[in-house]
Scaffold this motif. Structure first.
Motif, PDB file in Angstrom:
ATOM      1  N   THR A   1      -1.401  -1.717  -4.433  1.00  0.00           N
ATOM      2  CA  THR A   1      -2.431  -2.345  -3.605  1.00  0.00           C
ATOM      3  C   THR A   1      -3.700  -1.502  -3.656  1.00  0.00           C
ATOM      4  OG1 THR A   1      -2.116  -1.212  -1.466  1.00  0.00           O
ATOM      5  CG2 THR A   1      -0.541  -2.962  -2.038  1.00  0.00           C
ATOM      6  N   PHE A   2      -4.843  -2.180  -3.557  1.00  0.00           N
ATOM      7  CA  PHE A   2      -6.142  -1.503  -3.564  1.00  0.00           C
ATOM      8  C   PHE A   2      -7.027  -2.147  -2.503  1.00  0.00           C
ATOM      9  CE2 PHE A   2      -4.420  -1.190  -7.827  1.00  0.00           C
ATOM     10  CZ  PHE A   2      -4.644   0.136  -8.182  1.00  0.00           C
ATOM     11  N   GLY A   3      -7.494  -1.346  -1.551  1.00  0.00           N
ATOM     12  CA  GLY A   3      -8.346  -1.889  -0.498  1.00  0.00           C
ATOM     13  C   GLY A   3      -9.488  -0.960  -0.145  1.00  0.00           C
ATOM     14  N   ALA A   4     -10.673  -1.530   0.035  1.00  0.00           N
ATOM     15  CA  ALA A   4     -11.819  -0.765   0.534  1.00  0.00           C
ATOM     16  C   ALA A   4     -11.655  -0.613   2.041  1.00  0.00           C
ATOM     17  CB  ALA A   4     -13.121  -1.485   0.202  1.00  0.00           C
TER      18      ALA A   4
ATOM     19  N   TYR B   1       2.643  11.893   4.781  1.00  0.00           N
ATOM     20  CA  TYR B   1       2.772  10.822   3.794  1.00  0.00           C
ATOM     21  C   TYR B   1       2.901  11.412   2.394  1.00  0.00           C
ATOM     22  CZ  TYR B   1       1.366   7.534   7.432  1.00  0.00           C
ATOM     23  OH  TYR B   1       1.320   6.781   8.580  1.00  0.00           O
ATOM     24  N   ALA B   2       3.599  10.696   1.525  1.00  0.00           N
ATOM     25  CA  ALA B   2       3.737  11.123   0.134  1.00  0.00           C
ATOM     26  C   ALA B   2       2.590  10.538  -0.682  1.00  0.00           C
ATOM     27  CB  ALA B   2       5.077  10.649  -0.430  1.00  0.00           C
ATOM     28  N   TRP B   3       1.967  11.378  -1.507  1.00  0.00           N
ATOM     29  CA  TRP B   3       0.847  10.945  -2.346  1.00  0.00           C
ATOM     30  C   TRP B   3       1.192  11.239  -3.793  1.00  0.00           C
ATOM     31  CZ3 TRP B   3      -2.805   8.178   0.106  1.00  0.00           C
ATOM     32  CH2 TRP B   3      -2.864   8.294   1.497  1.00  0.00           C
TER      33      TRP B   3
ATOM     34  N   PRO C   1     -16.781   6.953   6.346  1.00  0.00           N
ATOM     35  CA  PRO C   1     -16.949   6.974   4.891  1.00  0.00           C
ATOM     36  C   PRO C   1     -16.189   5.782   4.299  1.00  0.00           C
ATOM     37  CG  PRO C   1     -16.132   9.092   5.719  1.00  0.00           C
ATOM     38  CD  PRO C   1     -16.005   8.106   6.838  1.00  0.00           C
ATOM     39  N   LEU C   2     -16.741   5.170   3.267  1.00  0.00           N
ATOM     40  CA  LEU C   2     -16.023   4.099   2.573  1.00  0.00           C
ATOM     41  C   LEU C   2     -15.128   4.723   1.511  1.00  0.00           C
ATOM     42  CD1 LEU C   2     -15.750   0.950   2.110  1.00  0.00           C
ATOM     43  CD2 LEU C   2     -17.248   1.334   0.152  1.00  0.00           C
ATOM     44  N   ILE C   3     -13.860   4.363   1.528  1.00  0.00           N
ATOM     45  CA  ILE C   3     -12.935   4.822   0.493  1.00  0.00           C
ATOM     46  C   ILE C   3     -12.147   3.626  -0.023  1.00  0.00           C
ATOM     47  CG2 ILE C   3     -12.690   7.108   1.545  1.00  0.00           C
ATOM     48  CD1 ILE C   3      -9.854   6.192   2.466  1.00  0.00           C
ATOM     49  N   TRP C   4     -11.550   3.793  -1.193  1.00  0.00           N
ATOM     50  CA  TRP C   4     -10.589   2.817  -1.702  1.00  0.00           C
ATOM     51  C   TRP C   4      -9.209   3.436  -1.561  1.00  0.00           C
ATOM     52  CZ3 TRP C   4     -11.147  -2.181  -3.474  1.00  0.00           C
ATOM     53  CH2 TRP C   4     -12.463  -2.648  -3.583  1.00  0.00           C
ATOM     54  N   LEU C   5      -8.383   2.818  -0.728  1.00  0.00           N
ATOM     55  CA  LEU C   5      -7.010   3.270  -0.543  1.00  0.00           C
ATOM     56  C   LEU C   5      -6.122   2.567  -1.561  1.00  0.00           C
ATOM     57  CD1 LEU C   5      -4.807   4.750   1.179  1.00  0.00           C
ATOM     58  CD2 LEU C   5      -4.626   2.619   2.492  1.00  0.00           C
ATOM     59  N   ALA C   6      -5.383   3.353  -2.341  1.00  0.00           N
ATOM     60  CA  ALA C   6      -4.404   2.802  -3.282  1.00  0.00           C
ATOM     61  C   ALA C   6      -3.013   3.175  -2.789  1.00  0.00           C
ATOM     62  CB  ALA C   6      -4.636   3.351  -4.686  1.00  0.00           C
ATOM     63  N   THR C   7      -2.110   2.216  -2.782  1.00  0.00           N
ATOM     64  CA  THR C   7      -0.741   2.487  -2.350  1.00  0.00           C
ATOM     65  C   THR C   7       0.234   1.707  -3.224  1.00  0.00           C
ATOM     66  OG1 THR C   7      -0.276   0.639  -0.819  1.00  0.00           O
ATOM     67  CG2 THR C   7      -1.647   2.426   0.025  1.00  0.00           C
ATOM     68  N   THR C   8       1.486   2.154  -3.224  1.00  0.00           N
ATOM     69  CA  THR C   8       2.526   1.292  -3.766  1.00  0.00           C
ATOM     70  C   THR C   8       2.697   0.135  -2.788  1.00  0.00           C
ATOM     71  OG1 THR C   8       4.344   2.418  -2.620  1.00  0.00           O
ATOM     72  CG2 THR C   8       3.700   3.279  -4.787  1.00  0.00           C
TER      73      THR C   8
ATOM     74  N   VAL D   1      -2.216   8.118  -4.693  1.00  0.00           N
ATOM     75  CA  VAL D   1      -1.632   6.811  -4.380  1.00  0.00           C
ATOM     76  C   VAL D   1      -0.555   7.035  -3.314  1.00  0.00           C
ATOM     77  CG1 VAL D   1      -0.319   4.843  -5.266  1.00  0.00           C
ATOM     78  CG2 VAL D   1      -2.059   5.947  -6.706  1.00  0.00           C
ATOM     79  N   ARG D   2      -0.728   6.411  -2.163  1.00  0.00           N
ATOM     80  CA  ARG D   2       0.281   6.582  -1.106  1.00  0.00           C
ATOM     81  C   ARG D   2       1.582   5.919  -1.528  1.00  0.00           C
ATOM     82  NH1 ARG D   2      -1.361   3.977   4.197  1.00  0.00           N
ATOM     83  NH2 ARG D   2       0.195   2.405   3.660  1.00  0.00           N
ATOM     84  N   SER D   3       2.679   6.639  -1.325  1.00  0.00           N
ATOM     85  CA  SER D   3       3.964   6.181  -1.844  1.00  0.00           C
ATOM     86  C   SER D   3       5.057   6.343  -0.798  1.00  0.00           C
ATOM     87  CB  SER D   3       4.313   6.993  -3.101  1.00  0.00           C
ATOM     88  OG  SER D   3       5.548   6.615  -3.641  1.00  0.00           O
ATOM     89  N   GLY D   4       6.126   5.578  -0.941  1.00  0.00           N
ATOM     90  CA  GLY D   4       7.280   5.734  -0.064  1.00  0.00           C
ATOM     91  C   GLY D   4       7.087   5.123   1.313  1.00  0.00           C
TER      92      GLY D   4
END
Length: 299
Positions: A146-149, A96-98, A170-177, A84-87
């Motif tokens: 947040t969650f996005g394809a 980036y912080a994960w 490639p399709l990924i789901w990015l999750a972030t704060t 999860v990307r953070s900060g």
């Protein structure tokens, strides 16, 4: 498949070109008298150069530093989400912080439908939490995720619509704060994010979260490819939302065997869902002017 993709592309371009086709051209506006104008010849690039520019793809280029596929594991009534990307956005745009975030679905407050309108647009989901609902590995409370394809692009070019049409990502789901996503979009890109409340109850909200996590696992397992029309940032959340609302409030993914632009283009999806009552009409936004005062949990 190619025929359907071609027809979908035609419908996509038609939506964007229709309004401009009704307006006088730039030359007409500059020359209202209709007097014959002489334009200098345009030097066109060599065909090979044009192809290299639009379709060039470097498989050795690093994948985007700002993106990683989220990973989900379940255990004891909680969901553990890794990567999860953070900060805030780092100065070097690389480090980036994960984080790993543990979510208690019982403490989900609400789900929000989020979208951006610049460029080709983007659609994603936001979940806000009651205290203790989402906590990272350092014990920090996370108010919203947040969650996005997304298509996992490569450095330094980033997202390119031609590469998206060519099936390069490639399709990924990015999750972030939410803090990370808002900082990246608003402070780095200087763009706005818009939000709508979804007209669903608590049971449907929890089901939507469960379907989302299952879709993340499915995407990772199948190693899917991003497709602008059939497997994109918009029709993925549309497909999830369709599963938790009554049929009259859904957006069809296809129309007469073609990809439905209302399910593929962010601003059209918002308009259609609003007409159907799936999304509430009131809109909130965060941008450069209200970044410091905006509170995602107060929408």
């Amino acid at each position: 498949m190619m025929k359907r993709l071609f027809l979908a592309f035609l419908s996509f371009t038609a939506f964007y070109s229709f309004s401009s086709a009704q307006q006088p051209s730039a030359l007409d506006q500059l020359n209202p008298s209709g007097e014959q104008l002489s334009l200098p010849p345009l030097q066109l690039p060599e065909r090979g150069g044009a192809i290299d520019y639009t379709l060039g793809w470097d498989d050795s280029a690093p994948l985007s530093y700002a993106q990683r596929p989220a990973e989900v594991t379940a255990g004891g009534g909680t969901e553990v989400i890794k990567s999860v990307r953070s900060g805030r956005t780092p100065a070097d745009h690389k480090s980036y912080a994960w984080e790993t975030v543990t979510v208690n679905p019982a403490l989900i407050e609400k789900a929000l439908y989020a979208y951006k309108t610049f460029g080709t647009g983007h659609t994603f989901l936001v979940f806000t939490f009651k205290p203790g609902g989402a906590v990272d590995s350092r014990g920090t409370e996370i108010p919203a995720l947040t969650f996005g394809a997304e298509g996992w692009s490569r450095e330094p070019q980033g997202y390119n619509i031609t590469h998206a049409l060519a099936g390069k990502y490639p399709l990924i789901w990015l999750a972030t704060t939410f803090e990370s996503y808002a900082d990246y979009t608003v402070n780095l890109k200087q763009k706005e994010i818009f939000f709508r409340n979804i007209s669903i109850g608590r049971e449907s909200t929890l089901r939507l979260f469960g379907l989302l996590l299952a879709r993340i696992e499915e995407t990772n397992r199948n190693k899917e490819t991003y497709n602008l029309f059939s497997n994109s940032c918009t029709n993925n959340p549309v497909n999830l939302l369709n599963q938790v609302v009554p049929e009259p409030q859904r957006i069809s993914l296809e129309v007469a065997g073609l990809m439905n632009p209302n399910a593929s283009i962010p601003k059209y999806a918002v308009k259609k869902y609003t007409e159907k009552g799936t999304l509430r009409a009131a809109e909130s936004s965060i941008g450069p002017g209200n970044f410091d005062s905006f509170d995602i949990t107060k929408i």
